[in-house]
Design a protein around this motif. Structure first.
Motif, PDB file in Angstrom:
ATOM      1  N   ILE A 213      28.374  44.272  27.570  1.00 49.67           N
ATOM      2  CA  ILE A 213      27.881  42.899  27.430  1.00 49.67           C
ATOM      3  C   ILE A 213      28.853  41.963  28.130  1.00 49.67           C
ATOM      4  N   GLN A 214      28.293  41.069  28.920  1.00 52.44           N
ATOM      5  CA  GLN A 214      29.133  40.026  29.487  1.00 52.44           C
ATOM      6  C   GLN A 214      28.861  38.742  28.710  1.00 52.44           C
ATOM      7  N   SER A 215      29.938  38.079  28.329  1.00 55.75           N
ATOM      8  CA  SER A 215      29.834  36.873  27.514  1.00 55.75           C
ATOM      9  C   SER A 215      30.784  35.828  28.066  1.00 55.75           C
ATOM     10  N   GLU A 216      30.491  34.565  27.753  1.00 57.58           N
ATOM     11  CA  GLU A 216      31.336  33.477  28.255  1.00 57.58           C
ATOM     12  C   GLU A 216      32.149  32.894  27.108  1.00 57.58           C
ATOM     13  N   VAL A 217      33.381  32.518  27.393  1.00 64.02           N
ATOM     14  CA  VAL A 217      34.203  31.827  26.401  1.00 64.02           C
ATOM     15  C   VAL A 217      33.723  30.382  26.320  1.00 64.02           C
ATOM     16  N   VAL A 218      33.229  29.994  25.151  1.00 64.84           N
ATOM     17  CA  VAL A 218      32.679  28.647  24.993  1.00 64.84           C
ATOM     18  C   VAL A 218      33.765  27.664  24.555  1.00 64.84           C
ATOM     19  N   LEU A 219      34.680  28.133  23.738  1.00 60.43           N
ATOM     20  CA  LEU A 219      35.711  27.237  23.197  1.00 60.43           C
ATOM     21  C   LEU A 219      36.928  28.045  22.792  1.00 60.43           C
ATOM     22  N   ILE A 220      38.101  27.460  23.016  1.00 64.05           N
ATOM     23  CA  ILE A 220      39.356  28.022  22.492  1.00 64.05           C
ATOM     24  C   ILE A 220      40.029  26.894  21.728  1.00 64.05           C
ATOM     25  N   SER A 221      40.417  27.147  20.491  1.00 68.05           N
ATOM     26  CA  SER A 221      40.978  26.046  19.710  1.00 68.05           C
ATOM     27  C   SER A 221      41.949  26.544  18.660  1.00 68.05           C
ATOM     28  N   ARG A 222      42.666  25.610  18.090  1.00 63.56           N
ATOM     29  CA  ARG A 222      43.496  25.873  16.921  1.00 63.56           C
ATOM     30  C   ARG A 222      43.019  24.958  15.796  1.00 63.56           C
ATOM     31  N   LYS A 223      43.284  25.362  14.572  1.00 60.16           N
ATOM     32  CA  LYS A 223      42.832  24.579  13.418  1.00 60.16           C
ATOM     33  C   LYS A 223      43.841  23.517  13.016  1.00 60.16           C
TER      34      LYS A 223
ATOM     35  N   ILE B  39      38.424  28.418  28.754  1.00 63.31           N
ATOM     36  CA  ILE B  39      37.012  28.126  28.487  1.00 63.31           C
ATOM     37  C   ILE B  39      36.230  28.337  29.777  1.00 63.31           C
ATOM     38  N   GLY B  40      35.100  29.012  29.683  1.00 61.52           N
ATOM     39  CA  GLY B  40      34.307  29.291  30.876  1.00 61.52           C
ATOM     40  C   GLY B  40      34.575  30.669  31.451  1.00 61.52           C
ATOM     41  N   ASP B  41      35.692  31.310  31.056  1.00 68.36           N
ATOM     42  CA  ASP B  41      35.959  32.681  31.501  1.00 68.36           C
ATOM     43  C   ASP B  41      34.875  33.619  30.994  1.00 68.36           C
ATOM     44  N   ARG B  42      34.658  34.681  31.761  1.00 70.71           N
ATOM     45  CA  ARG B  42      33.752  35.719  31.279  1.00 70.71           C
ATOM     46  C   ARG B  42      34.563  36.855  30.665  1.00 70.71           C
ATOM     47  N   VAL B  43      34.052  37.415  29.579  1.00 69.13           N
ATOM     48  CA  VAL B  43      34.693  38.587  28.991  1.00 69.13           C
ATOM     49  C   VAL B  43      33.674  39.719  28.982  1.00 69.13           C
ATOM     50  N   ALA B  44      34.198  40.949  29.057  1.00 68.55           N
ATOM     51  CA  ALA B  44      33.336  42.134  28.996  1.00 68.55           C
ATOM     52  C   ALA B  44      33.517  42.780  27.629  1.00 68.55           C
ATOM     53  N   ILE B  45      32.412  42.930  26.914  1.00 67.69           N
ATOM     54  CA  ILE B  45      32.457  43.596  25.614  1.00 67.69           C
ATOM     55  C   ILE B  45      31.919  44.994  25.843  1.00 67.69           C
ATOM     56  N   ARG B  46      32.831  45.972  25.776  1.00 68.31           N
ATOM     57  CA  ARG B  46      32.493  47.326  26.199  1.00 68.31           C
ATOM     58  C   ARG B  46      31.818  48.140  25.113  1.00 68.31           C
ATOM     59  N   ALA B  47      31.161  49.210  25.538  1.00 68.20           N
ATOM     60  CA  ALA B  47      30.551  50.180  24.618  1.00 68.20           C
ATOM     61  C   ALA B  47      29.511  49.519  23.725  1.00 68.20           C
ATOM     62  N   THR B  48      28.685  48.679  24.334  1.00 66.82           N
ATOM     63  CA  THR B  48      27.693  47.915  23.577  1.00 66.82           C
ATOM     64  C   THR B  48      26.262  48.314  23.935  1.00 66.82           C
ATOM     65  N   GLY B  49      26.075  49.553  24.351  1.00 64.94           N
ATOM     66  CA  GLY B  49      24.732  50.008  24.708  1.00 64.94           C
ATOM     67  C   GLY B  49      23.853  50.333  23.506  1.00 64.94           C
ATOM     68  N   ALA B  50      24.475  50.555  22.339  1.00 69.43           N
ATOM     69  CA  ALA B  50      23.712  50.946  21.144  1.00 69.43           C
ATOM     70  C   ALA B  50      23.746  49.856  20.086  1.00 69.43           C
ATOM     71  N   TYR B  51      22.637  49.696  19.387  1.00 66.52           N
ATOM     72  CA  TYR B  51      22.568  48.785  18.237  1.00 66.52           C
ATOM     73  C   TYR B  51      22.981  47.352  18.587  1.00 66.52           C
ATOM     74  N   THR B  52      22.515  46.854  19.703  1.00 64.94           N
ATOM     75  CA  THR B  52      22.809  45.468  20.073  1.00 64.94           C
ATOM     76  C   THR B  52      21.515  44.700  20.363  1.00 64.94           C
TER      77      THR B  52
END
Lengths: 376, 376
Positions: free
Chosen positions: B264-274, B344-357
């Motif tokens: 799965i390729q996903s985008e970082v929407v926000l990075i923050s601290r509380k 923010i805006g970087d793409r991340v790869a979430i690996r091994a996500t072919g099943a149950y997604t």
């Protein structure tokens, strides 16, 4: 079950599982809440149930809308709401989505971090922004993580920073946790909020709005305080902490608006025991965690369940859904009891399922179609 | 990431979030599993990923199919599988669905209770039936509840009862738990199964098949035994418990067939601290628990996550999804670390996500569209 829903089931005998929502109950909930909080503006939390029928009804009644995404904004506009009645309440937004919302006319945005504030200033210049603060969520049935909101101190800094950007530092928001049954939680959050208002005023920034979020409960298996009690507690807390300078207020009911308006009808697919001397029967329904009842996660939300055989002797059961996923168990610890003479093929009514059901259901997990719904 | 997937992302730059599945990896997994278990028939667990592309590929390779519902059966038929290659493996079926499957030609059915057995006998006369027994699920990452299967003693009684009905008592099935890393679990289950075979033989009923279910893992963040090791352990256990009278065997890989084939390729929407001194940053992605990563429930399945900035200094993060639901947190305790310079805006790869997604993703929760997928 309202008469209208009972008549619908009797006359139409729809295929199960299905949700039927009585729009009269939604209207009544809207009236009750505006009666209990006459000075607050109601922003319906669209995510609870985004059905066009509900959005059109609430638009007609004068509601505003709390939205989580651009598609939700578009749904509200399609239902007839003008953009000045729409808040983009998600604190996690892509820059492109902020811009799109701005192009659609939305001018009210939530944030809880510096990066999000900067995204809003860059993509929705001149808009009003409110900062969400962290609350404990104590007393709420649905878990409130630290996902949303920031420390009050950081909120102060960010609202000051907003004043230096091309946005209007408009107010503070909090959320006491969904299905919140402890009225004191609003008081605690309003106390923190009032302190932020005072601090910012000293620094020359006049905040004007408090967004008190949602949290208004639906009656599931246990009693909850009435809408009037919430109104009274909130009103009192506002006076206590803001004195005679009460700001504009917003509430964002979702569950409290539509939860008790809907009933899911489901069929008993199987009743079994795991061994000859098993003490509890397993009752498998044709709806489960992945078909719309996601909020049974950790048995957090416990829907009342009725059968056509209620009244006679009942015994403890474990309730599960129809998929091949072993996690698809609804209630194992929650001590549900169902009639001893319950039969395979019987229909059961799962009450108070108007909120967080249809839109939660999986696309086609195990080949099962998403939850069908009727709005009457 | 396979070269094919890397090229697809580079050339197409698809909107996020999206899943890309490399069908060559699925084919390789099929070959490896049939190589490791040459005597077992492979029934692909369709629920893991029911994409037509995968079903067509596996049909061509000679696979059979384990299905959970009538729509899944229809999908397999549409992909070219003949009904004799289809098992209706769900132990929770409506009578009407059993009949429909029977009309479609399916003759192999699972059960784990008397009521289900009777439904099958009434609606699919003459079919082969197998009884699922309970196993502990120890050593499995995805929780195995007591939802499926019955006590071995009850299984014996039910298979005897089957012999008296118009069905063929064909065998026993078990499931050691999804993402099972303890090879000894198959041995324990096969020991119980062999005892049932012996008992029934004494009573004049000859069972013929052992369905060993799934459980074959995908490599997520930690190493798992190789396919060959599973094959060896299972083969040894079969010999130990069945001697020179080894029955027909079936396996039902789902995760083990398609898990590592997808990214799965996903985008970082926000990075923050509380707060200003918050030790861990929050990283919000445009996919979460309700958009396809349901198996992050209780942080059970921990997908490897890669970014384009890997290699430099990294720091601990909390990962969350984009919805307004506070339960939509992916990993808080699992100690994920991401690059300090992640943006923010970087793409991340979430690996091994072919099943149950894909099939788990919500219809439109928060207005977000279901997970888009490409099969290449």
């Amino acid at each position: 079950m309202t008469e209208k829903i009972a008549r619908f089931f009797a006359e139409n005998r729809p295929a199960t599982p299905c949700l039927v929502v009585d729009l009269d109950v939604v209207a009544r909930n809207y009236d009750r809440l505006s009666g209990a909080l006459p000075d607050a503006k109601i922003y319906y939390a669209v995510k609870a149930n985004p059905a066009p029928e509900i959005l059109r009804l609430l638009t007609g009644l004068g509601s505003s809308f709390d939205t989580a995404s651009v598609p939700e904004i578009e749904d509200c506009l399609a239902a007839g709401a003008t953009p000045d009645r729409i808040s983009y309440g998600n604190t996690i937004k892509k820059a492109a989505d902020i811009r799109r919302a701005y192009e659609l006319g939305v001018r009210l945005f939530a944030f809880d971090s510096e990066a999000e504030l900067e995204k809003i200033a860059a993509n929705a210049p001149g808009s009003r922004v409110f900062c969400r603060i962290l609350t404990s969520g104590e007393g709420a049935d649905w878990p409130l993580s630290r996902k949303f909101g920031c420390d009050p101190e950081m909120a102060r800094d960010l609202l000051l920073r907003a004043a230096a950007l091309d946005v209007v530092p408009y107010g503070v928001s909090f959320h006491v946790g969904s299905q919140q049954r402890d009225l004191a939680q609003w008081d605690a959050a309003l106390s923190t909020t009032a302190a932020i208002f005072r601090d910012l005023e000293e620094k020359g920034v006049a905040l004007r709005m408090v967004n008190m979020g949602g949290g208004f409960p639906t009656r599931y298996r246990t009693d909850v305080p009435g809408t009037d009690e919430y109104g009274f507690a909130i009103d009192e807390a506002l006076r206590r902490h803001f004195g005679n300078r009460i700001p504009e207020t917003i509430v964002e009911p979702g569950r409290g608006m539509v939860g008790d308006a809907g009933i899911i009808q489901s069929e008993v697919v199987l009743i079994s025991r795991k061994s000859a001397n098993d003490l509890r029967r397993w009752v498998y329904l044709d709806i489960g965690k992945f078909g719309g009842l996601a909020e049974t996660m950790d048995e957090a939300i416990q829907y009342p369940i009725e059968t056509e055989r209620d009244g006679g002797p009942a015994e403890p059961v474990i309730l599960a859904g129809p998929t091949c996923d072993s996690a698809d168990v609804l209630y194992e610890r929650a001590e549900y009891r169902l009639p001893v003479d319950l039969r395979i093929g019987d229909r059961v009514a799962i009450r108070a399922t108007g909120a967080y059901t249809t839109s939660y259901s999986a696309v086609n997990f195990n080949g099962f179609a998403p939850l069908q719904a009727y709005y009457i």
